[in-house]
Design a protein around this motif. Structure first.
Motif, PDB file in Angstrom:
ATOM      1  N   ALA A  11       0.889  -8.963   4.934  1.00  0.00           N
ATOM      2  CA  ALA A  11       1.254  -8.071   5.908  1.00  0.00           C
ATOM      3  C   ALA A  11       2.394  -8.338   7.009  1.00  0.00           C
ATOM      4  O   ALA A  11       2.845  -7.345   7.387  1.00  0.00           O
ATOM      5  N   GLU A  12       2.711  -9.522   7.027  1.00  0.00           N
ATOM      6  CA  GLU A  12       3.796 -10.011   7.909  1.00  0.00           C
ATOM      7  C   GLU A  12       4.137 -11.425   7.672  1.00  0.00           C
ATOM      8  O   GLU A  12       3.778 -11.755   6.524  1.00  0.00           O
ATOM      9  N   GLU A  90      -1.073   0.260   0.679  1.00  0.00           N
ATOM     10  CA  GLU A  90      -1.732   0.545   2.030  1.00  0.00           C
ATOM     11  C   GLU A  90      -3.019   1.313   1.709  1.00  0.00           C
ATOM     12  O   GLU A  90      -4.031   0.556   2.463  1.00  0.00           O
ATOM     13  N   PHE A  95      -2.475  -2.252   4.143  1.00  0.00           N
ATOM     14  CA  PHE A  95      -1.343  -2.444   4.622  1.00  0.00           C
ATOM     15  C   PHE A  95      -0.380  -2.349   3.516  1.00  0.00           C
ATOM     16  O   PHE A  95      -0.300  -2.534   2.327  1.00  0.00           O
ATOM     17  N   THR A  96       1.171  -2.285   3.915  1.00  0.00           N
ATOM     18  CA  THR A  96       2.123  -2.571   2.882  1.00  0.00           C
ATOM     19  C   THR A  96       2.743  -3.679   3.008  1.00  0.00           C
ATOM     20  O   THR A  96       3.147  -4.216   4.139  1.00  0.00           O
ATOM     21  N   THR A  98       4.810  -7.030   3.288  1.00  0.00           N
ATOM     22  CA  THR A  98       6.337  -7.121   3.962  1.00  0.00           C
ATOM     23  C   THR A  98       6.687  -8.742   3.230  1.00  0.00           C
ATOM     24  O   THR A  98       7.965  -8.991   3.151  1.00  0.00           O
TER      25      THR A  98
END
Length: 180
Positions: A11-12, A90, A95-96, A98
């Motif tokens: 997610a990050e 998502e 979540f999308t 990253t």
């Protein structure tokens, strides 16, 4: 010959302290360790370090590439290409993505499928994320009831999303095999 592949969706960006913990884990679990760049490791992983007691009739040191990718870490074009044809993740995983980690075996024996799944689970223990595993049609019902499953889908292709617990449970199923 290229073997199975699993993807960890993130997610990050992975914090540098977690990347260092990942590097340390991989260094300790490997017979050969080459850091291509920060977050990209060419390895010969010891199957027994992942709990695999029987490598069959092959050497227990299995060649694998572990590659963290996305903005700010590297292989951004590969990340974009791999995610270009993905469905909207998502609703499935919350979540999308990253960033992602590819775990790629360079051989295709049964032990390589186990190493890929268990190494991916171990990487997830360090950095988190959700495993994205493409499936054969006949595997959808097998994985659906396993612990740690987040979501499954059949359209446009069969896939399962799950935790490290899911990967470990799936790897214990009779006839376990990843889709290449």
């Amino acid at each position: 010959m290229r073997g199975p592949v699993l993807v960890i969706e993130l997610a990050e960006a992975v914090p540098s302290v977690a990347i260092q913990r990942l590097r340390d884990f991989l260094l300790g679990a490997s017979a050969r360790f080459e850091e291509k760049r920060v977050g990209k490791y060419d390895l010969n992983i010891h199957a027994e370090n992942l709990g695999i007691r029987d490598a069959g009739d092959v050497d227990g040191r299995r060649p694998v590439l572990v590659s963290l990718m996305g903005p700010g870490i590297g292989d951004e074009a590969i990340f974009e290409a791999e995610h270009a044809d993905e469905v909207d993740q998502e609703p499935l995983i919350g979540f999308t993505p990253t960033h992602a980690v590819d775990v790629i075996a360079f051989c295709n024996r049964p032990v390589d499928h186990l190493v890929t799944a268990l190494l991916t689970a171990a990487v997830m223990d360090v950095i988190g994320g959700v495993a994205n595993a493409e499936l054969r049609e006949d595997q959808v019902s097998i994985v659906a009831g396993l612990p740690g499953i987040v979501a499954t889908m059949t359209d446009p292709w069969p896939a399962a999303y799950g935790s490290a617990e899911f990967l470990r449970a799936w790897a214990q199923q009779p006839g376990f095999r990843l889709l290449k």
